[in-house]
Design an enzyme around this catalytic site. Structure first.
Site, short mmCIF file in Angstrom:
data_model
loop_
_atom_site.label_atom_id
_atom_site.label_comp_id
_atom_site.label_asym_id
_atom_site.label_seq_id
_atom_site.Cartn_x
_atom_site.Cartn_y
_atom_site.Cartn_z
N HIS A 1 0.82 -1.23 0.00
CA HIS A 1 0.00 0.00 0.00
C HIS A 1 0.85 1.28 0.00
O HIS A 1 0.29 2.38 -0.08
CB HIS A 1 -0.94 0.04 1.22
CG HIS A 1 -1.97 -1.04 1.20
ND1 HIS A 1 -2.80 -1.27 0.13
CD2 HIS A 1 -2.31 -1.97 2.14
CE1 HIS A 1 -3.60 -2.29 0.40
NE2 HIS A 1 -3.32 -2.74 1.61
N ASP B 1 -4.60 -12.86 3.70
CA ASP B 1 -5.88 -12.36 4.19
C ASP B 1 -7.02 -12.73 3.24
O ASP B 1 -8.17 -12.34 3.46
CB ASP B 1 -5.84 -10.84 4.46
CG ASP B 1 -5.12 -10.05 3.39
OD1 ASP B 1 -4.74 -10.64 2.34
OD2 ASP B 1 -4.93 -8.84 3.60
N ASP C 1 -2.66 -10.52 -2.37
CA ASP C 1 -3.22 -10.05 -1.10
C ASP C 1 -4.71 -9.74 -1.33
O ASP C 1 -5.13 -9.42 -2.45
CB ASP C 1 -2.48 -8.79 -0.65
CG ASP C 1 -2.86 -8.36 0.75
OD1 ASP C 1 -2.15 -8.75 1.69
OD2 ASP C 1 -3.86 -7.64 0.92
N HIS D 1 -6.31 -7.22 -0.42
CA HIS D 1 -6.49 -5.79 -0.70
C HIS D 1 -5.75 -5.42 -2.00
O HIS D 1 -4.71 -6.01 -2.31
CB HIS D 1 -5.93 -4.96 0.46
CG HIS D 1 -6.57 -5.26 1.79
ND1 HIS D 1 -6.10 -6.26 2.62
CD2 HIS D 1 -7.63 -4.71 2.40
CE1 HIS D 1 -6.85 -6.30 3.71
NE2 HIS D 1 -7.80 -5.38 3.60
ZN LIG Z 1 -4.22 -7.20 2.76
#
Ligand SMILES: [Zn+2]
Length: 281
Positions: free
Chosen positions: A111, A225, A146, A148
């Site tokens: 991120h 995740d 991931d 996200h």
């Molecule tokens: Zn994540």
């Protein structure tokens, strides 16, 4: 299979934060008992961090001069961020030498954009290692699995045709980006509760694009995740799915290194093991 790990990455903590030292500590303990070989990383240089990030961000992290609820200015966080990025570079170099490798470090990185930290990430470990590989190689692919969207990695490599960036991620979910593909960045948003077969079907489609790109090396941003019990997300992957993902990556038949991103359930050691067995099987 070599695993890059340093106990130093367990030394920072904010109580109650999902990105806890325990998630990596238990993974290390478990994989050590399974007989894996570990390699101690060295921190990357400041100039390595500057290959992916602005001077402004590097100075901010160095001085601890920032305020972000998810990504706190903890003591020595600059040194921890440089060490995780150095581990990613080491993983890339081991992969280039023909061995399979996994970097089991924190903080995660995907991120972190050119100019901003966020989402538990200070420096973009994957971007820093791929910038380094591009000094001597022409083409790279990054596969971000991931849960996200890897908005930071996309931000850093958007329009760089040497790099193909692929991201499979839940949507809607933090950070809210990655809804459509842009140039060299191909995004595959997935609805909450997407099942294993659908997930793997989308992944196989995405891996065709990786083959077409003919990368000299592939970096995987592996967040676990996507696991069915993860406390902060809603995808449905299980141990068998991670094993299959590892097998699909192995079938790409290219130098491949993997960096840990997220993953917050207590089963993360078993998720990682299944993935590694898929690659090494
Ligand atoms: Zn994540």
């Amino acid at each position: 299979m070599k695993i890059i790990f340093s106990e130093k990455c367990l030394e920072y903590n904010m109580p109650g934060h999902p990105e806890s030292p325990e998630r990596v500590m238990y993974s290390h303990k478990y994989l050590k008992e399974k007989g894996y070989t570990f390699v101690e990383p060295s921190p990357c240089l400041e100039e390595d961090a500057l290959s992916a990030h602005s001077n402004g961000l590097v100075e901010k992290v160095k001085k601890g001069d920032f305020s972000d609820f998810d990504t706190p200015a903890l003591p020595d966080i600059y040194d921890h961020a440089l060490l995780a990025a150095g581990a990613a570079i080491e993983a890339m170099e081991i992969a280039a030498g023909g061995e399979s490798v996994f970097s089991l470090m924190r903080p995660p990185g995907h991120h972190a954009t050119k100019n901003n930290l966020g989402g538990f990430c200070y420096f973009n470990n994957m971007a820093i290692s791929v910038k380094k590989t591009l000094r001597t190689r022409n083409r790279a692919a990054i596969i971000d699995i991931d849960c996200h969207h890897g908005n930071g990695t996309e931000d850093i490599f958007l329009s760089d045709s040497r790099v193909l960036f692929i991201s499979l991620h839940q949507s809607p979910l933090y950070p809210g980006t990655g809804l459509t593909s842009r140039e060299n960045c191909l995004n595959y948003p997935l609805k909450p509760n997407t099942d294993v077969d659908s997930y793997l079907g989308v992944l196989e489609e995405a891996l065709e694009k990786v083959r077409d790109h003919e990368p000299d090396i592939i970096g995987v941003s592996a967040g676990f995740d996507t696991y069915k019990n993860d406390p902060i997300t809603n995808l449905m992957l299980d141990f068998g799915a991670y094993h299959k993902i590892g097998e699909l990556f192995k079938e790409l038949s290219r130098p491949l290194f993997t960096i840990l991103e997220g993953g917050y359930d207590k089963d993360i050691p078993l998720c990682i093991e299944s993935y590694l067995e898929g690659i090494d099987g």
